[in-house]
Design an enzyme around this catalytic site. Structure first.
Site, PDB file in Angstrom:
ATOM      1  N   ARG A 224       0.858  -1.177   0.000  1.00 30.84           N
ATOM      2  CA  ARG A 224       0.000   0.000   0.000  1.00 30.84           C
ATOM      3  C   ARG A 224       0.897   1.231   0.000  1.00 30.84           C
ATOM      4  O   ARG A 224       1.987   1.225   0.591  1.00 30.84           O
ATOM      5  CB  ARG A 224      -0.924   0.024   1.226  1.00 30.84           C
ATOM      6  CG  ARG A 224      -2.067  -0.975   1.178  1.00 30.84           C
ATOM      7  CD  ARG A 224      -3.090  -0.603   0.107  1.00 30.84           C
ATOM      8  NE  ARG A 224      -4.267  -1.471   0.120  1.00 30.84           N
ATOM      9  CZ  ARG A 224      -4.403  -2.564  -0.604  1.00 30.84           C
ATOM     10  NH1 ARG A 224      -3.386  -2.954  -1.375  1.00 30.84           N
ATOM     11  NH2 ARG A 224      -5.517  -3.275  -0.562  1.00 30.84           N
ATOM     12  N   GLU A 252      -2.913   8.463  -3.869  1.00 32.01           N
ATOM     13  CA  GLU A 252      -3.363   7.581  -4.948  1.00 32.01           C
ATOM     14  C   GLU A 252      -4.819   7.889  -5.277  1.00 32.01           C
ATOM     15  O   GLU A 252      -5.650   7.924  -4.360  1.00 32.01           O
ATOM     16  CB  GLU A 252      -3.232   6.122  -4.503  1.00 32.01           C
ATOM     17  CG  GLU A 252      -3.451   5.108  -5.607  1.00 32.01           C
ATOM     18  CD  GLU A 252      -3.221   3.666  -5.149  1.00 32.01           C
ATOM     19  OE1 GLU A 252      -4.183   2.871  -5.258  1.00 32.01           O
ATOM     20  OE2 GLU A 252      -2.109   3.360  -4.679  1.00 32.01           O
ATOM     21  N   HIS A 271      -1.868   0.717  -9.639  1.00 29.15           N
ATOM     22  CA  HIS A 271      -2.523  -0.215  -8.711  1.00 29.15           C
ATOM     23  C   HIS A 271      -3.294  -1.293  -9.479  1.00 29.15           C
ATOM     24  O   HIS A 271      -4.503  -1.456  -9.322  1.00 29.15           O
ATOM     25  CB  HIS A 271      -3.457   0.535  -7.757  1.00 29.15           C
ATOM     26  CG  HIS A 271      -3.701  -0.208  -6.479  1.00 29.15           C
ATOM     27  ND1 HIS A 271      -4.054   0.412  -5.306  1.00 29.15           N
ATOM     28  CD2 HIS A 271      -3.620  -1.541  -6.171  1.00 29.15           C
ATOM     29  CE1 HIS A 271      -4.221  -0.479  -4.342  1.00 29.15           C
ATOM     30  NE2 HIS A 271      -3.950  -1.669  -4.848  1.00 29.15           N
TER      31      HIS A 271
END
Length: 308
Positions: A224, A252, A271
């Site tokens: 993450r 993000e 991602h």
């Protein structure tokens, strides 16, 4: 009882649905098929953001939230006491491990450079050879869960030296603890981050962590974004001393103009490590099995405890 799932194709992929269960499609928190009363088992959309969490409090009968993601950081500690939170541990092992191997190989064999050269119609052989190689590299995997194990299994045939790190050491398995990182990092050519995002791992990779890496090291983040302190990472990358392959960032999505976009020693993907064609069949096999366990009164698997 009602079950909400986010994908229409999930109805078939669930397999056998127990008697008395009605499956409805709820693709988003603002696109619901019916009133939330009676929903006892909810599968939120994949990679749901924090905006989805408050919906659980509006479901008076909710008992299970089954995630499609391996990470549970958005949900952990934010659900009513009567709701059991389960993650999708195991579903993303192969896809994320593949991304890690692909990212490492792409960097070491200079694929980003060749891709840029192709756009410029430039034959870049003379300024890139010899490239680096994976054989003989010392790879440190920080996160010894199921994805870490899958990644190690895929890297082993490349003749690398593998070291695994978990939250706590497991000497019988040859796994080190996070406390051992200061002495392990200086010997790592490649560091792969596969830890869950928790209070303990947020900011784990800070300026001191990065400074401990040897010149030429590659940091790979498939965990993450907040596991890494972005400002410290940008500062270290800007020196050209190390490189990074990132599937996740903080913030993000990464906004336009952010320095990570332009650094030549950064390989960046949006991602996507777990977003593969096999995701839904694997995910709904788990969901279907969990639903049948719940209806039968059997213990659920992948229950999230202490944030993961």
């Amino acid at each position: 009882m009602k079950v909400w799932i986010p994908h229409p194709e999930g109805r078939e992929l669930l397999g056998e649905v127990p008697d008395g269960v009605t499956v409805e499609i709820a693709p988003a928190p603002d696109d619901l098929p019916s009133e939330p009363d009676g929903v006892r088992f909810w599968v939120p959309p994949f990679l749901s953001q924090a905006v989805a969490v408050p919906l659980a409090a509006k479901m008076p009968d909710l008992r299970v939230v089954q995630l499609l993601s391996a990470g549970a950081d958005v949900w952990a500690g934010r659900l009513p006491a009567q709701v059991t939170l389960c993650d999708a541990r195991g579903v993303h092992d192969s896809s994320t491990a593949e991304w890690v191997v692909a990212a490492i190989l792409a960097h070491l064999r200079a694929f980003p450079t060749y891709a840029r050269a192709q756009v410029a119609q430039e034959w870049a052989r003379d300024r890139t050879i010899p490239t680096d190689e994976l054989a003989g590299k010392r790879v440190l995997i920080v996160g010894a869960g199921s994805i870490g194990a899958a990644t190690a299994a895929r890297l082993a045939p490349f003749e690398v030296e593998l070291t695994m790190v978990a939250r706590r050491p497991r000497p019988a398995e040859g796994v080190y603890g996070v406390a051992d990182l200061p002495r392990l990092l200086p010997a790592a050519d490649v560091v792969v981050l596969l830890v869950p995002l928790t209070a303990q791992t947020r900011g784990l990779v800070d300026a001191r962590f990065l400074a401990a890496l040897p010149d030429g090291a590659l940091l790979v983040n498939a965990a993450r974004g907040p596991v890494v302190e972005t400002e410290a990472l940008v500062a270290e990358l800007a020196t050209g001393r190390i490189a990074a392959a990132l599937d996740v960032t903080e913030p993000e999505p990464l906004p336009a103009g952010h320095p990570l976009w332009d650094l030549p020693n950064v390989l960046l993907t949006p991602h996507v490590a777990g977003s593969v064609r096999g995701l839904l069949p694997r995910a709904y096999r788990l969901v279907g099995a969990q639903l049948r366990r719940f209806v039968a009164g059997e213990p659920l698997v992948n229950e999230v405890v202490d944030g993961y």
